[in-house]
Write a protein that holds these residues in place. Structure first.
Motif, PDB file in Angstrom:
ATOM      1  N   PHE A   1       0.900  -1.078  -0.030  1.00  0.00           N
ATOM      2  CA  PHE A   1      -0.028   0.057   0.147  1.00  0.00           C
ATOM      3  C   PHE A   1       0.865   1.265   0.042  1.00  0.00           C
ATOM      4  O   PHE A   1       1.881   1.399   0.847  1.00  0.00           O
ATOM      5  N   ARG A   2       0.520   1.949  -1.011  1.00  0.00           N
ATOM      6  CA  ARG A   2       1.233   3.364  -0.969  1.00  0.00           C
ATOM      7  C   ARG A   2       1.351   4.211   0.244  1.00  0.00           C
ATOM      8  O   ARG A   2       2.044   4.964   0.612  1.00  0.00           O
ATOM      9  N   HIS A   3       0.264   4.047   1.140  1.00  0.00           N
ATOM     10  CA  HIS A   3       0.400   4.810   2.308  1.00  0.00           C
ATOM     11  C   HIS A   3      -0.533   4.004   3.412  1.00  0.00           C
ATOM     12  O   HIS A   3      -1.501   3.382   3.096  1.00  0.00           O
ATOM     13  N   ALA A   4      -0.031   3.910   4.736  1.00  0.00           N
ATOM     14  CA  ALA A   4      -1.003   3.210   5.661  1.00  0.00           C
ATOM     15  C   ALA A   4      -2.367   3.473   6.019  1.00  0.00           C
ATOM     16  O   ALA A   4      -3.050   2.668   6.144  1.00  0.00           O
ATOM     17  N   LEU A   5      -2.527   4.801   5.620  1.00  0.00           N
ATOM     18  CA  LEU A   5      -3.936   5.367   5.904  1.00  0.00           C
ATOM     19  C   LEU A   5      -4.901   4.710   4.780  1.00  0.00           C
ATOM     20  O   LEU A   5      -5.994   4.592   5.089  1.00  0.00           O
ATOM     21  N   HIS A   6      -4.261   4.484   3.605  1.00  0.00           N
ATOM     22  CA  HIS A   6      -5.089   3.831   2.538  1.00  0.00           C
ATOM     23  C   HIS A   6      -5.725   2.222   3.306  1.00  0.00           C
ATOM     24  O   HIS A   6      -6.857   1.853   2.895  1.00  0.00           O
ATOM     25  N   ARG A   7      -4.493   1.506   3.709  1.00  0.00           N
ATOM     26  CA  ARG A   7      -4.763   0.139   4.272  1.00  0.00           C
ATOM     27  C   ARG A   7      -5.826   0.015   5.204  1.00  0.00           C
ATOM     28  O   ARG A   7      -6.643  -0.512   5.130  1.00  0.00           O
ATOM     29  N   GLU A   8      -5.702   1.100   6.340  1.00  0.00           N
ATOM     30  CA  GLU A   8      -6.560   1.236   7.413  1.00  0.00           C
ATOM     31  C   GLU A   8      -7.863   1.641   7.094  1.00  0.00           C
ATOM     32  O   GLU A   8      -8.891   0.966   7.538  1.00  0.00           O
ATOM     33  N   THR A   9      -7.921   2.457   6.016  1.00  0.00           N
ATOM     34  CA  THR A   9      -9.279   3.013   5.763  1.00  0.00           C
ATOM     35  C   THR A   9     -10.161   1.781   4.909  1.00  0.00           C
ATOM     36  O   THR A   9     -11.357   1.501   5.208  1.00  0.00           O
ATOM     37  N   LEU A  10      -9.330   1.082   4.020  1.00  0.00           N
ATOM     38  CA  LEU A  10      -9.980  -0.183   3.441  1.00  0.00           C
ATOM     39  C   LEU A  10     -10.396  -1.148   4.339  1.00  0.00           C
ATOM     40  O   LEU A  10     -11.660  -1.889   4.481  1.00  0.00           O
ATOM     41  N   ALA A  11      -9.528  -1.490   5.380  1.00  0.00           N
ATOM     42  CA  ALA A  11      -9.664  -2.432   6.337  1.00  0.00           C
ATOM     43  C   ALA A  11     -10.940  -2.405   7.293  1.00  0.00           C
ATOM     44  O   ALA A  11     -11.725  -3.009   7.487  1.00  0.00           O
ATOM     45  N   ALA A  12     -11.051  -0.892   7.580  1.00  0.00           N
ATOM     46  CA  ALA A  12     -12.067  -0.450   8.407  1.00  0.00           C
ATOM     47  C   ALA A  12     -13.553  -0.836   8.003  1.00  0.00           C
ATOM     48  O   ALA A  12     -14.539  -0.783   8.439  1.00  0.00           O
ATOM     49  N   ARG A  13     -13.544  -0.398   6.432  1.00  0.00           N
ATOM     50  CA  ARG A  13     -14.859  -0.375   5.802  1.00  0.00           C
ATOM     51  C   ARG A  13     -15.474  -1.941   5.637  1.00  0.00           C
ATOM     52  O   ARG A  13     -16.458  -2.212   5.300  1.00  0.00           O
ATOM     53  N   MET A  14     -14.429  -2.901   6.023  1.00  0.00           N
ATOM     54  CA  MET A  14     -14.884  -4.361   5.657  1.00  0.00           C
ATOM     55  C   MET A  14     -15.751  -4.786   6.686  1.00  0.00           C
ATOM     56  O   MET A  14     -15.470  -4.542   7.644  1.00  0.00           O
ATOM     57  N   PRO A  15     -16.975  -5.419   6.295  1.00  0.00           N
ATOM     58  CA  PRO A  15     -17.992  -6.016   7.256  1.00  0.00           C
ATOM     59  C   PRO A  15     -17.312  -6.825   8.110  1.00  0.00           C
ATOM     60  O   PRO A  15     -16.574  -7.758   7.693  1.00  0.00           O
ATOM     61  N   ALA A  16     -17.715  -6.968   9.465  1.00  0.00           N
ATOM     62  CA  ALA A  16     -17.053  -7.727  10.429  1.00  0.00           C
ATOM     63  C   ALA A  16     -17.013  -9.068  10.123  1.00  0.00           C
ATOM     64  O   ALA A  16     -16.264  -9.846  10.288  1.00  0.00           O
ATOM     65  N   GLY A  17     -18.116  -9.592   9.495  1.00  0.00           N
ATOM     66  CA  GLY A  17     -18.434 -11.164   9.125  1.00  0.00           C
ATOM     67  C   GLY A  17     -17.172 -11.480   7.893  1.00  0.00           C
ATOM     68  O   GLY A  17     -16.672 -12.305   7.898  1.00  0.00           O
ATOM     69  N   ARG A  18     -17.261 -10.480   7.134  1.00  0.00           N
ATOM     70  CA  ARG A  18     -16.068 -10.738   5.951  1.00  0.00           C
ATOM     71  C   ARG A  18     -14.699 -10.574   6.331  1.00  0.00           C
ATOM     72  O   ARG A  18     -13.854 -11.185   5.823  1.00  0.00           O
TER      73      ARG A  18
END
Length: 543
Positions: A57-74
């Motif tokens: 990931f080009r920036h840690a914030l990109h990864r963190e934002t995508l990870a946070a948007r993932m539904p809990a079950g998935r």
């Protein structure tokens, strides 16, 4: 991909998405070549031979934002898939990524596997001597196990975790700390149905070390009996080694020097330099390093004053080849102790400074107190009594905080004499009496001859060293010195006997007989001509 880390392999992304690796890699290639989120990061080969491209990931914030948007079950499902894929690929080498696997299974809700890999990660950290990190992993493992229903498998895992935690806490908290005790006691509670079985040897050994460090020497000796019985019944070489290890240390502190020496002679040859190299991770410190350093101290007691230094140097060299921090600090303390016994304040001071610096550098705080106590004696001998008293009192306070009491008889006696030198005879008398009481209460007798001799010295100081010492004072001094000599003879501590006999001859008690005894005793000392004890005896006889 966001669940695989800042840098991840195409195979990880494929596992997380539940898709075929080629398709996942193709998607990542498109994103890395055209998008603002990913960039190429080379390739990686998994242990099963799979080779895949890596991306970042080009920036840690990109990864963190995508990870946070993932539904809990998935999210949980992705982590389970990634963990499973990594576990299968690494196979027997899964321990290499224990912390990573623990995280994936923890996030994936697989508590059992997460707990196991936390323990594996702790073992890996301990092998790197990262004890604080290992403790964190083990405590998290216990937390995860606490959420699982009781079962034989779950209980077996907790026993292993608790036992490992006890060994780690020897380094992080101290041998006698309540947290160390709790881990070993809990491990034995879980294994209560197996009794004194070889599988429980490590926990019993840990409790032995705890009672020894608390100066509960009768309880320590009783545990030695159980430990030795297990070892002999099993016939296993490494268990027999550690049984002798416990016995030589216990007998030494009880003042049973011949028995301590015998167990070193019988136990040390059982050590295997390859098989036992990492045994200190289970037993707190290395058995061979301990054997060599205690042999050095015993040699001093037996009158081999110079040879003792040579053996001490051997102990340091061996411990440093291991690199295990607790073992190195253990040996450095014993070498400083030998300098103290030889009455060499400058060398003792330098050794103490080395202990303090090493304990801080390696984050093994248990040994800092021992460095302070040795440095305090050395400073007192150099006339820096205020600083010496402060060091000894700080060391004793720290020992109390972690429930460590072994050696307190010696340190009270040393503090007494430093305070006497500073003119505080009342405090000195309280401390000497406390040391004598502890000898009787704990069976810690290895320094008893010297405590009797120091008692005589303090009695003379209290009388003002008048030219005509009152008869009652003379009788007390002579009684203390005779007690020192008799005690040293019982123990076979020839150098303490020489020191006490010299003191009696200097005092003038039974002068003719004492001088003859001193002459005969000195003839048994072919070594140590430049040490204070031998030089004092020779000067007195020559004068």
């Amino acid at each position: 991909a966001s669940r695989g880390g800042i840098v991840f392999g195409g195979g990880v992304a494929a596992a997380g998405a539940g898709t075929a690796p080629p398709a996942a890699e193709a998607q990542c290639e498109r994103l890395a070549s055209a998008g603002p989120f990913l960039g190429p990061a080379g390739t990686a080969e998994w242990p099963d031979g799979t080779t895949a491209a890596r991306y970042a990931f080009r920036h840690a914030l990109h990864r963190e934002t995508l990870a946070a948007r993932m539904p809990a079950g998935r999210k949980a499902e992705a982590h389970r898939r990634i963990g499973g894929a990594l576990e299968r690929s690494y196979g027997e080498r899964a321990a290499e990524i224990g912390a990573e696997l623990a995280l994936h299974f923890e996030e994936g809700g697989d508590r059992a596997r997460a707990a196991r890999y936390r323990r594996v990660a702790a073992e890996t950290a301990a092998r790197r001597y990262a004890f604080a990190e290992a403790e964190i992993h083990l405590e998290k493992s216990l937390e995860l196990l606490g959420g699982l229903p009781a079962s034989p498998a779950r209980n077996r895992e907790e026993q292993v975790v608790q036992s490992t935690l006890g060994a780690v806490r020897m380094a992080t908290r101290g041998y006698a700390a309540p947290e160390t005790e709790h881990a070993y006691v809990r491990a034995l509670e879980i294994a209560s149905d197996t009794g004194d079985a070889p599988s429980n040897f490590g926990e019993l050994w840990g409790l032995w070390g705890l009672h020894l460090t608390r100066a509960e020497l009768d309880r320590a000796l009783a545990l030695c009996g159980r430990i030795q019985a297990i070892a002999e019944a099993s016939g296993e070489r490494h268990l027999r080694l550690q049984a002798h290890h416990a016995l030589w240390m216990t007998h030494f502190f009880r003042g049973e020097l011949a028995a301590a020496s015998r167990h070193i002679e019988e136990g040390e040859p059982l050590y295997d330099v390859v098989a036992d190299r990492n045994s200190a991770l289970t037993y707190g410190h290395d058995a061979k390093a301990a054997a060599i350093s205690y042999r050095a101290i015993l040699l001093w007691h037996f009158g081999r004053i110079d040879h003792a230094l040579d053996v001490a140097s051997e102990a340091v060299a061996f411990a440093r080849t291991l690199g295990h921090p607790m073992s190195v600090a253990f040996v450095l303390v014993n070498v400083g102790w030998l300098r103290f016994l030889r009455r060499e304040p400058e060398a003792c001071h330098d050794g103490a400074e080395a202990v303090i610096a090493y304990a801080a550098e390696q984050q093994v705080p248990f040994w800092t107190d021992h460095g302070l106590l040795l440095r305090g004696w050395a400073l007192g001998e150099r006339g820096e009594r205020v600083r010496g008293i402060a060091d000894i009192e700080q060391g004793l306070a720290s020992m109390t905080a972690i429930e460590s009491a072994l050696g307190r008889t010696v340190h009270y006696a040393n503090l007494a004499m430093v305070k006497a030198g500073a003119g505080d005879l009342g405090a000195a008398r309280v401390l000497i009496e406390r040391a004598k009481e502890l000898v009787a209460a704990t069976s810690e007798r290895y320094h008893e001859p010297e405590i009797h001799r120091l008692d005589a010295e303090l009695t003379l100081a209290e009388a003002g060293r008048a030219k005509r010492t009152p008869r009652s004072v003379r009788e007390r001094v002579e009684a203390s010195l005779h007690a020192a000599i008799a005690c040293a003879r019982r123990q076979g501590a020839r150098t303490f006997e020489l020191r006490a006999t010299t003191a009696l001859a200097r005092f003038g008690g039974e002068k003719a007989g004492t001088l003859r005894a001193l002459t005969d005793l000195l003839a048994e000392f072919p070594e140590g001509s430049d040490t204070a004890d031998v030089a004092d005896a020779r000067r007195l006889l020559a004068g």
